[in-house]
Design a protein around this motif. Structure first.
Motif, PDB file in Angstrom:
ATOM      1  N   LEU A 290      11.638  -8.070   0.799  1.00 40.91           N
ATOM      2  CA  LEU A 290      11.202  -8.932  -0.296  1.00 40.91           C
ATOM      3  C   LEU A 290      10.694 -10.287   0.177  1.00 40.91           C
ATOM      4  N   ALA A 291      11.116 -10.707   1.365  1.00 37.43           N
ATOM      5  CA  ALA A 291      10.622 -11.969   1.904  1.00 37.43           C
ATOM      6  C   ALA A 291       9.289 -11.798   2.623  1.00 37.43           C
ATOM      7  N   ASP A 292       8.825 -10.532   2.728  1.00 38.85           N
ATOM      8  CA  ASP A 292       7.636 -10.252   3.524  1.00 38.85           C
ATOM      9  C   ASP A 292       6.473  -9.733   2.677  1.00 38.85           C
ATOM     10  N   ILE A 293       6.625  -9.768   1.338  1.00 40.24           N
ATOM     11  CA  ILE A 293       5.564  -9.266   0.464  1.00 40.24           C
ATOM     12  C   ILE A 293       5.283 -10.292  -0.632  1.00 40.24           C
ATOM     13  N   GLN A 294       4.165 -10.110  -1.314  1.00 40.05           N
ATOM     14  CA  GLN A 294       3.791 -11.009  -2.403  1.00 40.05           C
ATOM     15  C   GLN A 294       4.605 -10.727  -3.657  1.00 40.05           C
ATOM     16  N   HIS A 295       4.644  -9.441  -4.046  1.00 42.49           N
ATOM     17  CA  HIS A 295       5.364  -9.075  -5.272  1.00 42.49           C
ATOM     18  C   HIS A 295       5.434  -7.559  -5.373  1.00 42.49           C
ATOM     19  N   ILE A 296       6.496  -7.053  -6.017  1.00 44.23           N
ATOM     20  CA  ILE A 296       6.551  -5.632  -6.347  1.00 44.23           C
ATOM     21  C   ILE A 296       6.959  -5.497  -7.809  1.00 44.23           C
ATOM     22  N   ASP A 297       6.484  -4.437  -8.443  1.00 41.70           N
ATOM     23  CA  ASP A 297       6.782  -4.191  -9.856  1.00 41.70           C
ATOM     24  C   ASP A 297       7.807  -3.093 -10.057  1.00 41.70           C
ATOM     25  N   GLN A 298       8.188  -2.410  -8.991  1.00 44.42           N
ATOM     26  CA  GLN A 298       9.126  -1.297  -9.107  1.00 44.42           C
ATOM     27  C   GLN A 298      10.524  -1.787  -9.482  1.00 44.42           C
ATOM     28  N   GLN A 299      11.288  -0.915 -10.130  1.00 45.94           N
ATOM     29  CA  GLN A 299      12.691  -1.203 -10.371  1.00 45.94           C
ATOM     30  C   GLN A 299      13.425  -1.234  -9.033  1.00 45.94           C
TER      31      GLN A 299
ATOM     32  N   ALA B 144       0.835  -1.203   0.000  1.00 45.90           N
ATOM     33  CA  ALA B 144       0.000   0.000   0.000  1.00 45.90           C
ATOM     34  C   ALA B 144       0.875   1.259   0.000  1.00 45.90           C
ATOM     35  N   PHE B 145       1.974   1.225   0.744  1.00 46.93           N
ATOM     36  CA  PHE B 145       2.893   2.372   0.803  1.00 46.93           C
ATOM     37  C   PHE B 145       3.472   2.655  -0.585  1.00 46.93           C
ATOM     38  N   LEU B 146       3.886   1.605  -1.268  1.00 45.67           N
ATOM     39  CA  LEU B 146       4.455   1.763  -2.605  1.00 45.67           C
ATOM     40  C   LEU B 146       3.442   2.366  -3.571  1.00 45.67           C
ATOM     41  N   LYS B 147       2.204   1.890  -3.488  1.00 45.97           N
ATOM     42  CA  LYS B 147       1.162   2.361  -4.394  1.00 45.97           C
ATOM     43  C   LYS B 147       0.742   3.791  -4.080  1.00 45.97           C
ATOM     44  N   GLU B 148       0.488   4.075  -2.823  1.00 45.42           N
ATOM     45  CA  GLU B 148      -0.007   5.398  -2.432  1.00 45.42           C
ATOM     46  C   GLU B 148       1.010   6.504  -2.700  1.00 45.42           C
TER      47      GLU B 148
END
Length: 227
Positions: free
Chosen positions: A180-189, A158-162
């Motif tokens: 990275l071990a605590d989230i589903q996925h991120i699309d950011q570089q 949510a932080f990344l998106k907002e």
């Protein structure tokens, strides 16, 4: 360009100011926190190797109990942190990594020499094993430990998106693991401080970039190039 800084809160401002100078917008979301551990360091050492700001910071209580012939700092930021506790750096590798340290000592006679490594409880790199293989005596002492900062489920995404984060940065393997071990996925570089951290990111299933010169300044330059 919105850039996420995952360093500890006290180190955020250093990197944030460098980013602002390049027209980047930094956001802070610390992924690790450090705390001292009970350690007593005494004796005389031919070399003391400091690999990070924290390794210098948490060494301060031990200064009066040790004798060091030569001080090795991995990078100018570490050297500056050592100066803050009145320790002058004698040697610095050209490349700020375990490989750079191996190159630095490749032609040195290290047999029987005593090397002090005071730092994190869990560490990346194999320079101490390289020294042991050449007959040196590496002494590993934990002066601090890192713990992941825990956020509620979904908070990081949510932080990344907002905040419309474009790039996520990591300055250590432990910060990369914590996020990275605590989230589903991120699309950011993802941009890392150096190869060791980038290797950890890739191990966790993500691509990443890192600068040729493993410093915060060159890390910011790379981010600017990607923007």
């Amino acid at each position: 360009m919105n850039v996420l800084v995952t360093r500890e809160e006290e180190k955020y401002q250093i990197l944030a100011e460098k980013m602002k100078a390049f027209g980047l917008t930094p956001f802070s979301l610390p992924m690790i926190e450090c705390s001292p551990v009970g350690a007593i360091i005494t004796g005389e050492y031919d070399y003391a190797v400091f690999t990070s700001l924290n390794s210098a910071k948490y060494f301060k209580p031990h200064i009066s109990r040790v004798t060091i012939n030569k001080v090795v700092a991995v990078g100018p930021s570490t050297a500056a942190a050592l100066l803050d506790i009145d320790i002058k750096t004698d040697i610095m590798p050209e490349t700020f990594s375990a490989e750079g340290m191996k190159e630095l000592f490749a032609t040195e006679d290290v047999e029987g020499k005593k090397f002090l490594f005071a730092g994190a409880k869990v560490r990346a790199g194999d320079f101490h094993e390289y020294l042991r293989g050449r007959g040196a005596e590496p002494v590993m002492v934990a002066t601090y430990q890192t713990q992941p900062v825990k956020y509620p489920p979904g908070y990081i995404e949510a932080f990344l998106k907002e905040n419309k984060i474009d790039i996520v940065t990591f300055a250590s393997p432990s910060a990369a693991r914590a996020m990275l071990a605590d989230i589903q996925h991120i699309d950011q570089q993802i941009v890392c401080i150096g190869k060791t951290t980038a290797d950890e990111v890739r191990f966790l299933g993500y691509d990443s970039r890192y600068p040729d010169d493993y410093t915060l300044d060159w890390m910011v330059r790379l981010i600017k190039e990607l923007s």
